[in-house]
Design an enzyme around this catalytic site. Structure first.
Site, PDB file in Angstrom:
ATOM      1  N   GLY A  88      96.562-100.788 -42.226  1.00 55.38           N
ATOM      2  CA  GLY A  88      97.447-100.611 -43.384  1.00 55.38           C
ATOM      3  C   GLY A  88      96.624-100.123 -44.560  1.00 55.38           C
ATOM      4  O   GLY A  88      95.394-100.056 -44.495  1.00 55.38           O
ATOM      5  N   LYS A 111      93.714 -94.098 -54.405  1.00 57.55           N
ATOM      6  CA  LYS A 111      92.782 -94.614 -53.397  1.00 57.55           C
ATOM      7  C   LYS A 111      91.618 -95.279 -54.129  1.00 57.55           C
ATOM      8  O   LYS A 111      90.968 -94.640 -54.955  1.00 57.55           O
ATOM      9  CB  LYS A 111      92.293 -93.464 -52.525  1.00 57.55           C
ATOM     10  CG  LYS A 111      91.546 -93.911 -51.302  1.00 57.55           C
ATOM     11  CD  LYS A 111      91.268 -92.750 -50.378  1.00 57.55           C
ATOM     12  CE  LYS A 111      90.298 -93.162 -49.293  1.00 57.55           C
ATOM     13  NZ  LYS A 111      89.831 -92.005 -48.526  1.00 57.55           N
ATOM     14  N   ASP A 123      87.481-105.275 -50.584  1.00 59.63           N
ATOM     15  CA  ASP A 123      87.740-105.350 -52.033  1.00 59.63           C
ATOM     16  C   ASP A 123      88.770-104.335 -52.515  1.00 59.63           C
ATOM     17  O   ASP A 123      89.157-104.343 -53.685  1.00 59.63           O
ATOM     18  CB  ASP A 123      86.426-105.187 -52.819  1.00 59.63           C
ATOM     19  CG  ASP A 123      85.787-103.833 -52.585  1.00 59.63           C
ATOM     20  OD1 ASP A 123      86.347-103.022 -51.821  1.00 59.63           O
ATOM     21  OD2 ASP A 123      84.713-103.585 -53.165  1.00 59.63           O
ATOM     22  N   ARG A 174      95.423 -89.096 -54.571  1.00 58.74           N
ATOM     23  CA  ARG A 174      95.557 -88.235 -53.394  1.00 58.74           C
ATOM     24  C   ARG A 174      97.004 -87.779 -53.249  1.00 58.74           C
ATOM     25  O   ARG A 174      97.935 -88.546 -53.488  1.00 58.74           O
ATOM     26  CB  ARG A 174      95.121 -89.023 -52.161  1.00 58.74           C
ATOM     27  CG  ARG A 174      95.186 -88.235 -50.883  1.00 58.74           C
ATOM     28  CD  ARG A 174      94.302 -88.847 -49.822  1.00 58.74           C
ATOM     29  NE  ARG A 174      94.821 -90.089 -49.281  1.00 58.74           N
ATOM     30  CZ  ARG A 174      94.193 -90.815 -48.369  1.00 58.74           C
ATOM     31  NH1 ARG A 174      93.002 -90.446 -47.917  1.00 58.74           N
ATOM     32  NH2 ARG A 174      94.705 -91.927 -47.901  1.00 58.74           N
ATOM     33  N   ARG A 181     101.100 -91.754 -40.314  1.00 60.95           N
ATOM     34  CA  ARG A 181      99.981 -91.557 -39.386  1.00 60.95           C
ATOM     35  C   ARG A 181     100.442 -91.776 -37.946  1.00 60.95           C
ATOM     36  O   ARG A 181     101.487 -92.395 -37.714  1.00 60.95           O
ATOM     37  CB  ARG A 181      98.882 -92.590 -39.706  1.00 60.95           C
ATOM     38  CG  ARG A 181      98.385 -92.485 -41.133  1.00 60.95           C
ATOM     39  CD  ARG A 181      97.973 -93.865 -41.675  1.00 60.95           C
ATOM     40  NE  ARG A 181      97.781 -93.814 -43.130  1.00 60.95           N
ATOM     41  CZ  ARG A 181      96.627 -93.545 -43.727  1.00 60.95           C
ATOM     42  NH1 ARG A 181      95.560 -93.333 -43.005  1.00 60.95           N
ATOM     43  NH2 ARG A 181      96.555 -93.501 -45.028  1.00 60.95           N
ATOM     44  N   ASP A 250      94.579 -93.951 -36.903  1.00 63.72           N
ATOM     45  CA  ASP A 250      95.101 -94.263 -38.237  1.00 63.72           C
ATOM     46  C   ASP A 250      94.678 -93.187 -39.235  1.00 63.72           C
ATOM     47  O   ASP A 250      95.158 -93.172 -40.370  1.00 63.72           O
ATOM     48  CB  ASP A 250      94.605 -95.642 -38.712  1.00 63.72           C
ATOM     49  CG  ASP A 250      93.103 -95.810 -38.568  1.00 63.72           C
ATOM     50  OD1 ASP A 250      92.604 -95.661 -37.440  1.00 63.72           O
ATOM     51  OD2 ASP A 250      92.433 -96.083 -39.573  1.00 63.72           O
TER      52      ASP A 250
HETATM   53  P1  AMP Z   1      88.965 -95.946 -42.684  1.00 57.09           P
HETATM   54  O1  AMP Z   1      88.088 -96.082 -41.489  1.00 57.09           O
HETATM   55  O2  AMP Z   1      88.208 -95.534 -43.902  1.00 57.09           O
HETATM   56  O3  AMP Z   1      90.117 -95.078 -42.421  1.00 57.09           O
HETATM   57  O4  AMP Z   1      89.525 -97.378 -42.985  1.00 57.09           O
HETATM   58  C1  AMP Z   1      90.122 -98.157 -41.981  1.00 57.09           C
HETATM   59  C2  AMP Z   1      90.922 -99.275 -42.570  1.00 57.09           C
HETATM   60  O5  AMP Z   1      90.109-100.121 -43.376  1.00 57.09           O
HETATM   61  C3  AMP Z   1      92.068 -98.829 -43.449  1.00 57.09           C
HETATM   62  O6  AMP Z   1      93.158 -99.646 -43.169  1.00 57.09           O
HETATM   63  C4  AMP Z   1      91.541 -99.076 -44.838  1.00 57.09           C
HETATM   64  O7  AMP Z   1      92.584 -99.307 -45.760  1.00 57.09           O
HETATM   65  C5  AMP Z   1      90.667-100.276 -44.666  1.00 57.09           C
HETATM   66  N1  AMP Z   1      89.602-100.340 -45.679  1.00 57.09           N
HETATM   67  C6  AMP Z   1      88.541 -99.531 -45.764  1.00 57.09           C
HETATM   68  N2  AMP Z   1      87.783 -99.836 -46.831  1.00 57.09           N
HETATM   69  C7  AMP Z   1      88.371-100.880 -47.449  1.00 57.09           C
HETATM   70  C8  AMP Z   1      88.073-101.664 -48.611  1.00 57.09           C
HETATM   71  N3  AMP Z   1      87.004-101.410 -49.369  1.00 57.09           N
HETATM   72  N4  AMP Z   1      88.901-102.660 -48.937  1.00 57.09           N
HETATM   73  C9  AMP Z   1      89.970-102.908 -48.178  1.00 57.09           C
HETATM   74  N5  AMP Z   1      90.324-102.224 -47.095  1.00 57.09           N
HETATM   75  C10 AMP Z   1      89.530-101.206 -46.713  1.00 57.09           C
HETATM   76 MG    MG Z   2      91.721 -94.217 -43.071  1.00 64.91          MG
END
Ligand code: AMP
Ligand code: MG
Length: 483
Positions: A88, A111, A123, A174, A181, A250
């Site tokens: 999510g 974002k 965070d 963004r 997705r 995702d």
């Molecule tokens: P990504 O691999 O960057 O697409 O991230 C995968 C998942 O991790 C997504 O659901 C993001 O929303 C979550 N996510 C990544 N970084 C953070 C963060 N700093 N705080 C909270 N959720 C995160």
């Molecule tokens: Mg992502």
């Protein structure tokens, strides 16, 4: 004064299990880095307002515009091949949607705007580096003609973010046709919630592919359409030397726009097995694997859609298989077309063979991908090889023979100049821009690089520093998600 942005929200009208509404989480001292006036124009967002303090407050998540309805959406996904039933928007917030004069609908999303229901202990913030990186690379992709999410604004938060070190925080605004997705469908499939799955499919068709409503089997048509969009997208990536780096489901949009500029990178020296992402230790998302991974991701999407395809599961599986089998040929068609353009040829077995051979030579001689292609147009009249070696001389002779057979030189030159950029967002230049922002709090390198990467085909930049491969001590070998 009329509202600077007129929202027309539809995702928030979907049932409550599609998202979680989320209050804003203000930051202490936001400051504007950049706004995208061209994109604002396209969206019908008032460009004068965009540069005001009020707008900065909005882009930092400190103020809410009338009509905005911030929410975090839920999705699932296969990450590096492993099923994760619930992800999510963990560090993103959908502010709402805008409808342009021409009837196009776009999501506006922050974002790095703070934790949400889906943050799983994270965070919800983003360091400034990834914000700058996404701005540069997504806008470059758009200028290169690749379907992509866009960047409307970037701000600093005035607050630190703690990763391996303390870094300044940032928020990116963004813009995307939507943020639906593959993983959005997979979430409801995993929940075995067929009603929601159908609802999402109907919403997707209505929003993105309304022509499919008339189809006899709209959900199968949707699958076929997504297969086509992704085939087009990946062919473009491959022909530009772009490596996404986190092709988890995702991070695959149903519209076939590129999303999630984490550890992505454009290749400098060409090598099929190139991987930049520090977390991709097996090389799953290496350059050469991207078409096969896209195919695999589409297979997992098809699996999620099975209950919608047919009541009889065996029939549904047969239909999904038949649709998925079309991917390699669709990809090849687009890849052949782009690769022929890069050589100034019309697509044929010959152009395909010449392209493969060219890549093999780049790899053998460790040459720069982008500059080797952009240098070819100058060789339409001369037979000077890229390197004075037998294999290159042979290739040049074969290419010139193919050019004779196919068409006139001015036309060939034109095709090549539209297909071979001079400027890509090179990793070392992105790093320099980020370093300057971190060490001096200044963005002139960012600004200059952005200006250059949004004119990728401009011959005026051919001899600029933006078109130069990195020196040996500047080469970036690893990139990070930065989350
Ligand atoms: P990504 O691999 O960057 O697409 O991230 C995968 C998942 O991790 C997504 O659901 C993001 O929303 C979550 N996510 C990544 N970084 C953070 C963060 N700093 N705080 C909270 N959720 C995160
Ligand atoms: Mg992502």
């Amino acid at each position: 004064m009329s509202a600077p942005i007129t929202f027309d929200n539809s995702y928030g009208q979907l049932p409550a299990n599609f998202y979680t509404r989320q209050a804003l989480q203000p930051v202490t001292k936001p400051s504007l880095i950049k706004v995208n006036l061209d994109l604002a124009h396209q969206l019908g967002v008032d460009p004068t307002w965009l540069q005001t303090k009020d707008a900065t407050q909005v882009f930092a998540g400190n103020a809410l515009l009338p009509g905005a309805d911030p929410l975090a959406t839920v999705y699932a996904g296969f990450q590096f091949g492993n099923w994760n039933p619930q992800l999510g928007d963990g560090r993103a917030l959908l502010l709402g949607e805008v409808l342009t004069d021409t009837g196009q609908r776009f999501d506006l999303q922050l974002k790095g705007s703070g934790p949400t229901h889906y943050s799983r202990g994270g965070d919800g913030r983003s360091p400034l580096g990834p914000v700058l990186r996404e701005y540069l690379v997504s806008e470059a992709m758009n200028a290169l003609g690749v379907p992509t999410t866009r960047a409307l604004a970037a701000v600093t938060t005035g607050e630190p973010v703690y990763r391996e070190q303390q870094e300044p925080g940032g928020v990116l605004t963004r813009v995307a046709s939507s943020h639906i997705r593959f993983g959005s469908f997979q979430y409801f499939s995993g929940e075995q919630d067929q009603a929601s799955l159908r609802r999402l499919a109907d919403y997707t068709i209505d929003r993105h592919y309304p022509d499919l409503q008339a189809s006899e089997q709209p959900y199968l048509a949707l699958l076929n359409q997504v297969i086509e969009q992704i085939a087009q997208l990946i062919a473009k990536w491959q022909c530009l030397g772009f490596i996404h780096g986190v092709m988890n489901t995702d991070n695959m949009l149903i519209t076939g726009e590129t999303v999630d500029y984490g550890p992505c990178a454009f290749m400098d020296t060409f090598k099929q097995a190139t991987v930049y992402s520090a977390i991709d230790q097996q090389g799953r998302y290496a350059y050469q694997n991207q078409p096969a991974i896209a195919h695999w991701n589409l297979m997992t999407l098809a699996q999620a859609l099975l209950p919608l395809l047919h009541d009889n599961e065996d029939v549904a599986i047969e239909q999904a298989k038949a649709a998925l089998q079309t991917f390699p040929d669709r990809f090849d068609d687009h890849y052949n077309a782009h690769s022929a353009d890069k050589l100034g040829l019309t697509p044929s077995k010959v152009s395909r063979a010449l392209f493969s051979e060219f890549l093999a030579l780049l790899e053998t001689h460790e040459l720069d991908f982008t500059n080797s292609f952009s240098g070819l147009a100058d060789r339409l009249e001369s037979k000077t090889p890229l390197l004075p070696t037998d294999d290159w001389q042979q290739w040049m002779a074969q290419w010139h023979a193919a050019l004779q057979d196919s068409q006139d030189k001015p036309a060939a030159r034109h095709r090549m100049q539209q297909a071979n950029p001079y400027v890509i967002p090179r990793n070392h230049l992105i790093e320099h821009a980020i370093q300057q922002a971190y060490s001096e709090g200044r963005f002139d390198q960012f600004d200059a690089l952005l200006e250059a990467v949004t004119r990728p085909f401009d011959p005026e930049l051919a001899r600029s520093r933006f078109a130069q491969a990195p020196a040996s001590d500047e080469i970036v070998k690893r990139t990070f998600c930065g989350t």
